[in-house]
Every structure is written in structure tokens, then in C-alpha cells.
Design an enzyme around this catalytic site. Structure first.
Site, PDB file in Angstrom:
ATOM      1  N   GLU A   1       0.815  -1.214   0.000  1.00 22.99           N
ATOM      2  CA  GLU A   1       0.000   0.000   0.000  1.00 22.99           C
ATOM      3  C   GLU A   1       0.847   1.262   0.000  1.00 22.99           C
ATOM      4  O   GLU A   1       0.349   2.356   0.235  1.00 22.99           O
ATOM      5  CB  GLU A   1      -0.953  -0.027   1.201  1.00 22.99           C
ATOM      6  CG  GLU A   1      -1.884  -1.230   1.131  1.00 22.99           C
ATOM      7  CD  GLU A   1      -2.886  -1.305   2.267  1.00 22.99           C
ATOM      8  OE1 GLU A   1      -2.871  -0.411   3.129  1.00 22.99           O
ATOM      9  OE2 GLU A   1      -3.685  -2.252   2.271  1.00 22.99           O
TER      10      GLU A   1
ATOM     11  N   LYS B   1     -15.580  -1.452   2.433  1.00 25.94           N
ATOM     12  CA  LYS B   1     -14.816  -2.026   1.318  1.00 25.94           C
ATOM     13  C   LYS B   1     -15.829  -2.714   0.427  1.00 25.94           C
ATOM     14  O   LYS B   1     -16.368  -3.760   0.798  1.00 25.94           O
ATOM     15  CB  LYS B   1     -13.813  -3.068   1.836  1.00 25.94           C
ATOM     16  CG  LYS B   1     -12.674  -2.489   2.654  1.00 25.94           C
ATOM     17  CD  LYS B   1     -11.864  -3.630   3.249  1.00 25.94           C
ATOM     18  CE  LYS B   1     -10.574  -3.126   3.882  1.00 25.94           C
ATOM     19  NZ  LYS B   1      -9.909  -4.202   4.644  1.00 25.94           N
TER      20      LYS B   1
END
Length: 431
Positions: A210, A343
Site C-alpha cells: 500500500e 470495502k
């Protein structure tokens, strides 16, 4: 035939930011408009997430191919939705849900349903000549648009790194700024400053999935300390300009009813002891948010954690709630947590994602729109965050195009809308 009618749906296997296959879908309208979207993929996943369909054929992509999911789009979903109006987002999603017929979308695959669901929204927005965030806002009559506070993952441990730090993500939230652009600049400056702090200490400055650093630090507190040094070095004030946030992803180190911290010399904690450990960190450091502080099945522990920290900081359920309105409702009823991580690939359609967001908002829970560790250049979550006035977005660090594409889209949206950046106003305990 009317111009907004879906005339074709196509899917293909593409690569995500980790080099693993994922699915991209195109929804094509009678007018010639094409909507396109990609499904992301997670590394640390909650056990109750909707199922991401993988082929399991070890001779292709180490078993991670998504040809079956692609085929499901090109056959079953194609048959189901061609001829429908693209403006009926809820009806399109409900058709896929009903056809799938399983609790976790294991028949069609949540990666297949999500890619189509989002591609349909892109097509509908384009057909109406609207930016995607505005189309999403219109779906639920959201009249106020706001820019989200970014939750920036700049230092990694846990499943996202090969080091001895147990907590998965150490993040910064630039709350003391009046625009998203300024907040983003502050985050980027701290990110660069952190690199130099780590370099000076002879630590690794390679970045993880990330975009966060994953140096071999000795403990969780050492990770917090280097970030505080980086904030100070940039001239910002920790605790007013910039707050800290943690994602413990504690299901990853929860074994037989104990929380075992390898980075703390294999110390084991009961639920209440670990909650107290987190409360100790909050007391000592400017932490405003803790995600997945306890295991996804440890509802009693969560209840205790909420009782000691719930009125002071944001307690975010990710693996706990898995973007699922039914599970979130249980959390609301049992007064567990006060925030939900959103999400959309955990649930598999835009409609159900919006259901979770608005259920949370109606019950005073904050909402954080999130990427996954396996991302693509698709920046739909940026539009989702603004179009629902979610308040926060979690989309990684300040490098790697798969993360930065979302920040850049938010800059464009801010320029276009002049939407308010609420900063501190998004948080309990900061007002």
C-alpha cells in the site's frame, strides 16, 4: 429501444497492483456509452466477506486466475442484465444477488458482481453527463458533498510487511487543514520526512503493497515514535494538525482466545488486557482512530473496548462488520464500535455498499471508504467517498500509482465542487 438500455456487458482478466489477476467489466449502452470498473482484492480478509472467485488452477497465475468470474460476467450476468435500463442501479444489483442466491456470492463471485455493479454506475453517470460522485449522491438523495479526511497508511507491520511489528498499519490523518489539497500536501510531506528519519537510523525504506514503509522496528511503540519524529521534522503539530490512526488487524494475531504479540516478545493478552493495552497507547499518543482493535469474533472484547474508548476515539470495524448491513445492525444493537470501514468488494454490489454507509450514518457511526491491498488504477472509491459525504477515505500511502490515482481524483473533485473539508469535525473527541 431507449438510449440508456444495456446492450452489452464484457469482462476481462487484468492485473492488480500485486501482479495478481482481477476482473474488469465494461457495461455498454445503446447510446454507445461505456462504463468500466475493476474489482480490488484484499490480503488480510474477514472470514465473513463475500467470496472472491478464483480459478484454483495452479498452472495459471499460481491458482489465482479469475477466468471463471470473467465467464460468469460474459454469460450469466450478461444474460441477466442486457436489455435493462442502466439507471435502475438497485434493480440491476438485486437481479445479480437473486441469481447468485448464496449468502456470500460464491456462485457468481463478488469480484464479478462488483465489477459489473460499478461499471453500470459509471455508464449511468456518463449517460446523464454527470460526474460519478454526483450520480452516486443522487442515488440516495445526498445533497451535501464533503471532501474526506485521508487516513494515510505510511508505516506497515503485520500481514502487510515482513517485520516484527504486530499492528498492521500506522496511519496519519491530517485533520487541522481547511482543504483536501492542503491535507494531502501535509501527508506527502510527512511521508517524505519519515523516509529521511528511517534512513538516518539505517532502516529499510522500501515500500509495501500500500506504499507504506515496512522497516524492521522492534515494537509497535517504536513505529509510533518514528512517525511522531517525522511529523515534528515537517513543522506540523501531532495532536492538532495531524492525528495518528492504527489498524491492528488483530484477527491476524488472535489465537485460542489470546492476543499474541510477537513484536513484544510473544506476550499474550486476554481480550480485556489487549483493550487496556490499546487504551494505554491512546492515553500516551495522539491516536484518534483504531481499526479492528479486537478479533472479528470477539464481540465481548469489542464491547469492553467500546465501553472504555468509544466516547474518546473512533473504533472502526473492518473484519468485524465486513461492509455487511446485517452484521453492522448487530453492532449497533450491541453498542459495539462506532465506525465502519467500507470495502465494497466485501459485499459485492454498489447498492449493498450504500445500504451499509447509510445505515451507519443513521445510527451515528462514522464511515471510512477503503481501498484493498490489491488495487488497480480504478478510482471509483474517491467518487464514492465524496458522493456519500462519507467523511474519511483510506487509500494507502503517498506513493504508487494504484494509491495516488484516488488522491488525484479527489483533487479534481475538490477543484470542481469546492466541497467542504471538515477535518476535525469528522471525529468524536476532537470537537
Amino acid at each position: 429501444m431507449f438510449m440508456s438500455q444495456i446492450v452489452d456487458i464484457r469482462a476481462r482478466e487484468i492485473l492488480d497492483s500485486r501482479g495478481n489477476p482481477t476482473i474488469e467489466a465494461d457495461v455498454i449502452l445503446e447510446s454507445g456509452v461505456v462504463g468500466r470498473a475493476c474489482a480490488p482484492s484484499g490480503a488480510s480478509t474477514g472470514s465473513r466477506e463475500a467470496l472472491e472467485l478464483r480459478d484454483g488452477d495452479k498452472s495459471r497465475y499460481l491458482g489465482k486466475g479469475v477466468r471463471t468470474a470473467v465467464q460468469n460476467v460474459n454469460s450469466s450476468i450478461h444474460e441477466l442484465l442486457v436489455g435493462q435500463s442502466v439507471f435502475e442501479q438497485k434493480a440491476l444489483d438485486e437481479k445479480m444477488i437473486a441469481f447468485d442466491g448464496t449468502e456470500n456470492k460464491s456462485k457468481l463471485g463478488a469480484n464479478a458482481t462488483l465489477a459489473v455493479s460499478l461499471a453500470a454506475a459509471h455508464a449511468a453517470a456518463a449517460e446523464q453527463k454527470l460526474p460519478l460522485f454526483q450520480y452516486i449522491a443522487n442515488l440516495r438523495g445526498q445533497t451535501t458533498l464533503t471532501m474526506p479526511v485521508p487516513m494515510m497508511n505510511i508505516l506497515n507491520g503485520g500481514a502487510h510487511a515482513d517485520n516484527t511489528v504486530d499492528i498492521q498499519e500506522f496511519m496519519i490523518e491530517p485533520v487541522g487543514f481547511t482543504s483536501f489539497a492542503e491535507a494531502l500536501r501535509a501527508g506527502a510531506e510527512v511521508f517524505h520526512s519519515l523516509k529521511s528519519v528511517l534512513k538516518k537510523q539505517g532502516l529499510n525504506t522500501a515500500v509495501g503493497d500500500e506504499g507504506g514503509f515496512a522497516p524492521n522496528l522492534r515494537s509497535n511503540e517504536e513505529a509510533i515514535t518514528v512517525i511522531l519524529q517525522a511529523i515534528e521534522q515537517t513543522g506540523y503539530k501531532a495532536g492538532s494538525d495531524i492525528m495518528l490512526a492504527l489498524d491492528c488487524a488483530s484477527s491476524e494475531f488472535y489465537k485460542n482466545g489470546q492476543y499474541i504479540l510477537e513484536g513484544e516478545g510473544n506476550k499474550s493478552f486476554t481480550s480485556n488486557q489487549f483493550a487496556d493495552y490499546l487504551a494505554g497507547l491512546v492515553k500516551q499518543y495522539p491516536i484518534i482512530s483504531i481499526e479492528d482493535g479486537l478479533d472479528e469474533s470477539d464481540w465481548e472484547g469489542w464491547s469492553y473496548l467500546t465501553s472504555i474508548l468509544g466516547d474518546k476515539i473512533q473504533l472502526v470495524g473492518d473484519d468485524l462488520f465486513v461492509t455487511n448491513p446485517k452484521i453492522l445492525q448487530r453492532g449497533i444493537d450491541e453498542k459495539v464500535g462506532n465506525s465502519i470501514l467500507i470495502k465494497y468488494n466485501q459485499i459485492g454490489t454498489l447498492t449493498e455498499t450504500l445500504d451499509a454507509i447509510y445505515l451507519a450514518k443513521a445510527n451515528g457511526y462514522t464511515t471510512v471508504i477503503s481501498h484493498r491491498s490489491g488495487e488497480t488504477e480504478d478510482s471509483t472509491i474517491a467518487d464514492l467517498a465524496v458522493g456519500t459525504a462519507a467523511g474519511q477515505i483510506k487509500t494507502g500511502s503517498l506513493c504508487r500509482s494504484d494509491r495516488v490515482s484516488k488522491y488525484n481524483q479527489l483533487l479534481r473533485i475538490e477543484e470542481l465542487t469546492k466541497a467542504v473539508y471538515r477535518g476535525k469535525a469528522e471525529f468524536k473527541g476532537l470537537n
